[in-house]
Design a protein around this motif. Sequence first.
Motif: not given
Length: 467
Positions: A32-39, A293-295, A300-302, A309-317
Motif C-alpha cells: 500500500k505504501n509503495a502504491l500511494t507513492g507511485l507517480p 521491499d522487493s515485493l 508497484a512496477m506491475h 505506464e511502464w517503460q523498460e528504462d524507467e521506473g523504481i530504483n
Amino acid sequence: MTKTHIYISPACSGHDTGRYHPESGVRLRAIKNALTGLPTSRQLAFVQISPSVPRVLLARVHSDAYVYELESMAQKVSQPIFLDPDTLLMKGTMLAAFAAAGICVQAVKDVLAGKVENAFCLSRPPGHHARRNLAMGFCFFNNIAIAAEQALLAQKKVAIVDIDVHHGNGTEEWAKGKEGQVDFYSLHNKTIWPATGTKDEGNITNVLLEAGGGEKTLRAAFKDNILTKLKQSRPDLILISAGFDAHKEDYAGGNLSYTTMDYGWMTAQLRHVAEECCAGRMVSILEGGYNPDSLAQSVAMHVQSLQGEWQEDEGINTKNEFSPPSMQEIREHTINRQKLGLPSGLYIEMLERRLGVFEDIETYPAWMKELWKSNQKCLGNWLQETLRRADKGQYLLARQALHYVYSVVNTIKASPFEEVTRTAKEIPGLSKFCDPDEPLAPEHYEKANFRGAKALAHAIQSARAEL
Ligand SMILES: [Zn+2]
C-alpha cells in the motif's frame, strides 16, 4: 492512461500470522505504501470492501466438508496452529479467507460489467496452492479459481497466467478437464516445492525455469510458451496469479533471479494481448512475495504496467542492498516466537537461505556461528516442540525437524552425523523418516567438531524422555 482499480479488504489483516512469518500482514502494508507513492497514484482507485465470497462459487472449487472443517477448526483454536509446516490457522483466518476470495470475485464482476478497466486484488491469505480438500503453502481458498468461476457462470472463456515462483498446483487441479473454458499457464522454478507441474496436458501449460537463467531465458520462455498460445486461444478475460517470490531479493521464495523490471515487462506483454483479444479485461490477484521491499517495488512496477505506464528504462530504483538482521533482532525474534508458542525454524531457514550458506559453506559468516552459540537453547526448544508434534502424528513436521537437524549439523560442520541420526532413529514414530538416501551423507562431516551435534543429540534425547 488506464485507471487501475486496487481491491482491498480490512478483513484480510485478521489473518495475523505474526511479523516473523514470511506471509504476514507486513506485506500488504508495504505494498500500500509503495502504491500511494507511485507517480501514477492519482490514476489508481482504491476499492475498500469486505464482501464474503458467495458460497455457491466457493462450492464449485472446494468441497462443503473441507470448508466446514476449516470453519470449525478456526472457531475452536485459542492459539494459532500449524496445519502443515507453513500454513497457520487462527481465529481470524476464515474471515480473511472469505474476504480475500470475495474481493477477487467482485473485481471480476466489475471488470466483466465494464465498470472497471482492469484490477489488482490485494488478497491475503494467498490462494494458488489451495486444493479442493486441502489447505497448503499459506493458502486456504483458491482465490483465482473462485474468481474464474464467476466468469464461467457468465459464459466467458478465461486464461489464468501464474507467474509465482512456485507451481500453482491447486489451480491446475481445478482447471484440469475444463478445456474450452479455462486455459492455465504456470511459469515456475522446476526444482522447488511443491514439485508438481512438470508437464503440459490439454488446457494446462507448464513452463519450467531454472535458477540462473536470467532475463533472456525468462522472456523467451514467456513469449514462446505463453504469449503465442494466449493470442491463439483468444480468452474473454485474463487473470494473473501474481506472485513476486521469483525476485532475486526474495530469499524465502524460490529464486529465479527476476528483477523488478521483469515484472513490468511480463505485465506489459499480457496487457498487449488483453487489448488485442478482450478489450484489455484483466484481473491480477496477489499470491506470493516475501521480502517486503522487493515485493512492494515489484507490485508497484506491475501496477504501473497495468496502467499502461511502464517503460523498460524507467521506473523504481531496484537497488536494494540486503543487510543481515542483527543479533539483537534475531534474539527478539526467538523470544517473541517462544512467547507465542511458535517454532523458530521457518525464519531461521529463511536466514540461512538469504546468506546462501548451503551454496558456499566457506563463506559462512561469523555472525551465523554466533547465532548458533547464543541460541542453542532456542534451537533445542524448537526441536523438542517439533518432536512432541511428531508424537501426535504430525509426521510432516517430524520430517522437517530431521531435515533441520541435518542442515544445522551441516552448516556448523559439526559431527558426528551418525550420532544425530542414530538418536533420531530410536524415537518411536520418527524412525521411518530417517531415510538412508538422505542427500546429506556422513562424509560431509569429516572435518567437523562434535559440539553442535552433541547439543542437538541432547535436545533429541530430552525430547524423547518427554515423549
Ligand atoms: Zn510462491
